[in-house]
Design an enzyme around this catalytic site. Structure first.
Site, PDB file in Angstrom:
ATOM      1  N   GLY A  15      74.154  46.682  28.516  1.00  0.00           N
ATOM      2  CA  GLY A  15      74.470  46.507  29.939  1.00  0.00           C
ATOM      3  C   GLY A  15      73.375  45.748  30.659  1.00  0.00           C
ATOM      4  O   GLY A  15      73.033  46.055  31.798  1.00  0.00           O
ATOM      5  N   GLY A  16      72.831  44.713  29.986  1.00  0.00           N
ATOM      6  CA  GLY A  16      71.689  43.985  30.552  1.00  0.00           C
ATOM      7  C   GLY A  16      72.067  42.836  31.461  1.00  0.00           C
ATOM      8  O   GLY A  16      71.208  42.057  31.852  1.00  0.00           O
ATOM      9  N   TYR A 157      81.120  61.960  35.094  1.00  0.00           N
ATOM     10  CA  TYR A 157      79.862  61.210  34.936  1.00  0.00           C
ATOM     11  C   TYR A 157      78.696  62.178  34.714  1.00  0.00           C
ATOM     12  O   TYR A 157      77.868  61.974  33.816  1.00  0.00           O
ATOM     13  CB  TYR A 157      79.658  60.363  36.183  1.00  0.00           C
ATOM     14  CG  TYR A 157      78.382  59.568  36.239  1.00  0.00           C
ATOM     15  CD1 TYR A 157      78.240  58.376  35.533  1.00  0.00           C
ATOM     16  CD2 TYR A 157      77.306  59.984  37.041  1.00  0.00           C
ATOM     17  CE1 TYR A 157      77.071  57.625  35.612  1.00  0.00           C
ATOM     18  CE2 TYR A 157      76.136  59.240  37.117  1.00  0.00           C
ATOM     19  CZ  TYR A 157      76.024  58.062  36.411  1.00  0.00           C
ATOM     20  OH  TYR A 157      74.868  57.326  36.487  1.00  0.00           O
TER      21      TYR A 157
END
Ligand code: NAP
Length: 249
Positions: A15-16, A157
């Site tokens: 997720g960069g 989450y």
């Protein structure tokens, strides 16, 4: 931390492409490391790192949906093909779906669980095997303070982040004798796209209750990643570091 101790490591940031992950990529590129990032879609920042002569040779982007085991393998294989090994894994990719649990659809639950837990497991399994063979490496799992405190409207989450903290401790036990450290970072509320779901009232309340008097920035967390993955840092493992400006202190 000396420059010689970090320069040239092979670092994976999941997720960069934006938000916190992009901040972590920027930090490792600035320390002279080689950085591989993945996400489902490209961003202008990814394009810029690929074109910039300062970073082009040291940056690799692979499109991948980490909720799919096959994509995780494709990503790790591409890193190995380019740089032969992996020194650091930052499990950063994560997703949240707002809403009370009673209203969550199966799709909401699957999306959050499949990326936050299963995606992290896929990447840690693949990269952990590589690190075991070399008897060295550092892994950081990006958790959240809501994994401990919970948050109204973020039950799924919160559950996934609590699971990650368990994974951090279990992996530290599994890999510790082979020179591999595994730690977590639990940020408070950061100024990224993910926190756009919070309304102005919630934001104001969070800032008011935070001793540091502001939301967190990606750099606040990137600095902690650097510290936890410093090659000299061989005795700090199995911990989850809270970085929240004192909010939950
Ligand atoms: P963000 O701005 O939404 O960025 C998420 C990143 O993950 C993007 O690069 C995104 O790219 C990627 N991603 C999403 N789904 C993916 C998938 N299925 N496969 C691969 N990559 C995927 O979020 P953020 O705020 O930077 O959050 C980063 C991490 O910090 C997350 O683990 C989050 O839980 C944690 N965190 C955030 C906060 C906060 O306040 N923002 C607080 C505590 C913890 P694509 O969408 O293109 O795939």
């Amino acid at each position: 931390m000396t420059e010689a101790s970090t320069n040239g490591r092979v670092v994976i940031v999941t997720g960069g492409s934006r938000g916190l992950g992009a901040g972590i990529v920027r930090s490792y590129l600035a320390s002279g490391d080689r950085v591989a990032a993945c996400s489902r879609s490209r961003t202008p920042e990814v394009d810029a790192w690929e074109k910039d002569p300062e970073t082009a040779d040291r940056f690799l982007f692979v499109p991948a949906d980490l909720s799919k085991s096959a994509d995780a393998k494709t990503f790790v294989d591409a890193v190995i093909a380019k740089w032969d090994h992996i020194d650091v894994l930052i499990n950063n990719a994560g997703v949240a779906r707002d809403g009370m649990l009673g209203l969550a659809t199966d799709d909401d639950i699957d999306t959050v669980v499949d990326l936050n837990i299963k995606g992290t497991l896929y990447m840690s399994r693949l990269v952990g095997r590589r690190m075991l063979a070399r008897r060295t490496g550092s892994i950081v799992n990006i958790s959240s303070i809501v994994g401990r405190s919970g948050y109204r409207g973020l039950a799924v989450y919160s559950a996934t982040k609590a699971a990650l903290d368990g994974l951090t401790r279990a992996m530290a036990r599994e890999l510790g004798s082979r020179g591999i450290t595994v730690n977590g970072i639990a940020p408070g509320y950061l100024r990224t796209e993910m926190s756009h779901g919070l309304d102005d009232g919630q934001m104001d309340q969070i800032v008011r209750r935070t001793p540091a008097g502001r939301l967190g920035e990606p750099d606040d967390v990137a600095r902690a990643c650097q510290f936890l993955t410093d090659p000299l840092n061989t005795y700090l493992t199995g911990q989850v570091l809270v970085i929240d400006g004192g909010l939950t202190s």
